[in-house]
Design an enzyme around this catalytic site. Structure first.
Site, short mmCIF file in Angstrom:
data_model
loop_
_atom_site.label_atom_id
_atom_site.label_comp_id
_atom_site.label_asym_id
_atom_site.label_seq_id
_atom_site.Cartn_x
_atom_site.Cartn_y
_atom_site.Cartn_z
N GLU A 32 64.50 -137.70 36.94
CA GLU A 32 62.80 -137.87 36.65
C GLU A 32 62.35 -136.40 36.40
OE1 GLU A 32 60.41 -140.18 36.13
OE2 GLU A 32 59.38 -138.33 35.46
N GLY A 33 61.90 -136.44 35.22
CA GLY A 33 61.19 -134.94 34.61
C GLY A 33 59.83 -134.71 35.41
N ALA A 176 39.89 -151.61 21.35
CA ALA A 176 39.60 -152.97 22.29
C ALA A 176 40.78 -153.80 22.91
CB ALA A 176 38.40 -153.91 21.84
N GLY A 177 41.85 -152.86 23.42
CA GLY A 177 42.86 -153.50 24.23
C GLY A 177 42.76 -153.48 25.58
N VAL A 178 43.84 -153.60 26.27
CA VAL A 178 43.54 -153.53 27.65
C VAL A 178 43.05 -152.38 28.36
CG1 VAL A 178 44.96 -154.25 30.04
CG2 VAL A 178 45.33 -155.55 27.93
N THR A 266 44.39 -146.87 21.29
CA THR A 266 45.14 -147.82 20.34
C THR A 266 46.37 -148.38 20.40
OG1 THR A 266 45.34 -145.85 19.15
CG2 THR A 266 43.45 -146.94 18.37
N ALA A 316 54.35 -153.15 33.42
CA ALA A 316 55.26 -152.79 34.54
C ALA A 316 56.15 -153.81 35.07
CB ALA A 316 54.38 -152.05 35.63
N HIS A 440 40.42 -175.44 50.09
CA HIS A 440 38.79 -175.27 49.95
C HIS A 440 38.03 -174.62 50.98
CE1 HIS A 440 34.80 -176.68 48.57
NE2 HIS A 440 34.31 -176.75 49.82
C1 LIG Z 1 46.18 -146.58 31.83
C2 LIG Z 1 47.22 -147.55 32.07
C3 LIG Z 1 47.14 -148.60 32.61
C4 LIG Z 1 47.96 -149.56 32.86
N1 LIG Z 1 47.86 -150.72 33.77
C5 LIG Z 1 48.81 -151.55 33.76
C6 LIG Z 1 48.77 -152.57 34.52
O1 LIG Z 1 47.60 -152.85 35.30
N2 LIG Z 1 49.62 -153.69 34.54
C7 LIG Z 1 50.87 -153.18 33.80
O2 LIG Z 1 51.93 -154.10 34.00
N3 LIG Z 1 51.28 -152.34 32.97
C8 LIG Z 1 50.14 -151.65 33.06
N4 LIG Z 1 50.46 -150.15 32.24
C9 LIG Z 1 51.50 -150.21 31.51
C10 LIG Z 1 52.74 -149.75 32.35
O3 LIG Z 1 52.25 -148.51 33.07
C11 LIG Z 1 53.94 -149.56 31.74
O4 LIG Z 1 54.32 -150.69 31.01
C12 LIG Z 1 55.19 -149.34 32.80
O5 LIG Z 1 54.93 -148.07 33.22
C13 LIG Z 1 56.58 -149.11 32.12
O6 LIG Z 1 57.32 -148.53 32.87
P1 LIG Z 1 58.55 -147.78 32.32
O7 LIG Z 1 59.67 -147.81 33.81
O8 LIG Z 1 59.30 -148.53 31.38
O9 LIG Z 1 58.31 -146.40 31.93
P2 LIG Z 1 57.32 -145.60 32.62
O10 LIG Z 1 56.62 -145.99 33.79
O11 LIG Z 1 56.59 -144.81 31.43
O12 LIG Z 1 58.28 -144.30 33.15
C14 LIG Z 1 59.11 -143.57 32.35
C15 LIG Z 1 59.52 -142.28 33.11
O13 LIG Z 1 60.67 -141.48 32.59
C16 LIG Z 1 60.31 -140.13 32.75
N5 LIG Z 1 61.14 -139.72 31.71
C17 LIG Z 1 61.08 -139.95 30.09
N6 LIG Z 1 61.96 -139.08 29.56
C18 LIG Z 1 62.69 -138.47 30.42
C19 LIG Z 1 63.86 -137.54 30.62
N7 LIG Z 1 64.48 -137.17 29.26
N8 LIG Z 1 64.27 -137.13 31.70
C20 LIG Z 1 63.90 -137.47 32.85
N9 LIG Z 1 62.78 -138.23 32.88
C21 LIG Z 1 62.29 -138.96 31.73
C22 LIG Z 1 58.73 -140.27 32.66
O14 LIG Z 1 58.43 -138.76 33.08
C23 LIG Z 1 58.47 -141.26 33.28
O15 LIG Z 1 58.20 -140.89 34.74
C24 LIG Z 1 49.25 -149.37 31.95
C25 LIG Z 1 49.52 -148.11 31.37
C26 LIG Z 1 48.38 -147.01 31.06
C27 LIG Z 1 48.75 -146.06 30.43
#
Ligand SMILES: Cc1cc2nc3c(=O)[nH]c(=O)nc-3n(C[C@H](O)[C@H](O)[C@H](O)COP(=O)(O)OP(=O)(O)OC[C@H]3O[C@@H](n4cnc5c(N)ncnc54)[C@H](O)[C@@H]3O)c2cc1C
Length: 461
Positions: A32-33, A176-178, A266, A316, A440
């Site tokens: 993790e970076g 106007a997305g989530v 967006t 997530a 209920h």
């Molecule tokens: C404001 C906001 C609200 C959200 N709310 C929701 C919600 O309520 N419910 C929901 O389901 N989803 C939500 N999401 C979306 C959700 O955060 C993502 O779908 C989810 O985090 C994706 O998980 P992931 O493991 O694919 O990647 P990420 O969570 O993006 O994690 C990727 C990680 O990889 C690390 N990384 C990248 N490249 C490298 C590298 N070369 N070396 C080492 N580390 C690296 C990054 O630093 C990061 O920490 C939201 C997103 C945002 C921005």
């Protein structure tokens, strides 16, 4: 420095994959970076946004509903710095929780940015590591928009919006997305004048159209303004203000708005910077995602990818499920994700939740369906709790009664939807839900009533 599996990225995809693979007996490391574990979700996404939504919803309740229940007295004052402190505390508890789980499951956390230098080879800073398999889970970042230069101070993405120095008097949300509507809701409740500018003629594209209409009406009632069918041309920051120009798509007329802060929301795009994928020969899709087969394998042997960085909804729980599935596949089991039953939730008030097919997708597929709908106005608990806005809509096959999808706008819709998810996983009919006794008074009774409405009719409608 040699592992069975190295995972790059510790978001919900990466950390869940790491824990499951370790539980299944593999020697695992996760790179993790970022300074802390948990990815976008725990650090700048799901968790911090939900903390602010919770705090501001509590404020809304105090301001609007307390007096009616006989709770009078001094109204709460907003201490924005303290609210940000609460949010930071929630993030800390969650990210440390992953650190604890890594230790408990003997997953090594390699700190730094990873590059894949060849099949089975990962470089982090000066150090090289070897792995039998590599899983890329590097997530996503905010998509840019031409003419809008983000500085994360006055023109911000969600990351900057979660850390604003002060509550803006006027906020323009582009998209106007989530994410835009959740963050827009937070600031509207805090007193900001919020204007949402959206390219399409509707909000929350992809969601049920009827839900979207009701949702827009309810958000407008809460003070949010919507400009739809508007293509943003530019956002320019001066010392104190931001000017946004947009063109109405219907007549190409140009308009200008001013605000203290602009939130660009967006969409998001896969993040693969610095991984060395081009040199490695990893195939990408047209949309910049890492291309994988049904078992998350990329075009390069031994390299897999999951989460936001591959196709599918950027959620997530989708990333988590893929993390578990790929770990099981790599451990010799049969990992699987049912993409037909992945719920989507918007955590505003009321909440919006959906799963499976919508009326639009069913019409497109030419599938005969029936609709069972029930308004929260007919739900005793909702009425008592000032939560009568919204409805549950269940879509079932016209012939077999099998549940095909559901769309809820209402109190705790994000929790209610799971009853329908489980039913769908078991191939249930609407009648199965309708014949299940529901306690209920609960909001869940509205789900049962919608299921009843697929048959001989709801009772309280
Ligand atoms: C404001 C906001 C609200 C959200 N709310 C929701 C919600 O309520 N419910 C929901 O389901 N989803 C939500 N999401 C979306 C959700 O955060 C993502 O779908 C989810 O985090 C994706 O998980 P992931 O493991 O694919 O990647 P990420 O969570 O993006 O994690 C990727 C990680 O990889 C690390 N990384 C990248 N490249 C490298 C590298 N070369 N070396 C080492 N580390 C690296 C990054 O630093 C990061 O920490 C939201 C997103 C945002 C921005």
């Amino acid at each position: 420095m040699s592992y069975d599996l190295i995972i790059i990225g510790s978001g919900p995809g990466g950390y869940v994959c790491a824990i499951r693979a370790a539980q299944l007996g593999l020697k695992v490391a996760c790179v993790e970076g970022r300074e802390t574990l948990g990815g976008t979700c725990l650090n700048v996404g799901c968790i911090p946004s939900k903390a602010l939504l919770h705090a501001t919803h509590s404020l809304h309740e105090a301001e609007h509903n307390f007096e009616a229940m006989g709770l009078t007295g001094v109204k709460p004052k907003v201490d924005w710095k303290k609210m940000l402190g609460y949010k930071a505390d929630v993030i800390g508890q969650n990210t440390k929780g992953i650190e604890f789980l890594f230790k408990k499951n003997k997953v090594d956390w390699i700190k730094g940015w990873a590059k894949i230098t060849g099949p089975g080879k990962v470089q982090v800073g000066e150090q090289s590591y070897e792995a039998k398999k590599i899983v890329i889970a590097t997530g996503s970042e905010s998509s840019p928009l031409k003419g809008v230069e983000v500085d994360e101070k006055t023109i911000v993405t969600s990351t900057g919006a979660l850390e604003l120095g002060k509550i803006p008097k006027k906020l323009i949300v582009i998209g106007a997305g989530v994410i835009g509507l959740e963050m827009g809701s937070v600031f509207a409740r805090l007193g900001s004048e919020v204007t949402v500018v959206e390219y399409l003629d509707r909000i929350i594209p992809g969601n049920d159209a009827e839900v979207a209409k009701t949702f827009q009406r309810l958000l407008a009632k809460q003070g949010m303004t919507f400009i739809l069918g508007a293509a943003v041309q530019s956002a320019t920051a001066t010392k104190t203000k931001v000017k946004v120009t947009y063109k109405l798509r219907k007549d190409d007329s140009e308009h200008t708005l001013e605000a203290d802060t602009v939130l660009l929301s967006t969409g998001r795009r896969p993040f693969v910077d610095g991984l060395g994928l081009a040199d490695l020969g990893v195939k990408m899709t047209e949309r910049g995602q890492i291309a994988t087969d049904a078992h998350y394998k990329t075009s390069v042997d031994g390299v897999y990818a999951i989460g936001d960085v591959i196709q599918g909804p950027m959620l997530a729980h989708k990333a988590e499920d893929e993390g578990m599935a790929v770990a099981e596949i790599l451990a010799g089991q049969a990992g699987h994700v049912n993409y037909g039953v992945i719920p989507g939730v918007i955590y505003t008030w009321p909440e919006v939740a959906s799963v499976g097919e919508s009326e639009d997708t069913l019409k497109e597929a030419g599938r005969a369906y029936k609709v069972g709908k029930f308004s929260f106005m007919g739900n005793g608990r909702a009425k008592a709790n000032f939560a009568g806005d919204g409805f549950v809509k269940i879509l079932a096959d016209k012939e077999t009664d099998r549940i095909l999808g559901a769309h809820i706008i209402g109190p705790y819709a994000g929790d209610l939807i799971h009853e329908i998810c489980v039913a769908m996983e078991f191939g249930a009919a609407a009648e199965d839900l309708a014949r299940t006794c529901h306690a209920h008074p609960t909001y869940s009774e509205a789900v049962r009533e919608a299921a009843l409405a697929c048959g001989d009719g709801a009772i309280h409608a």
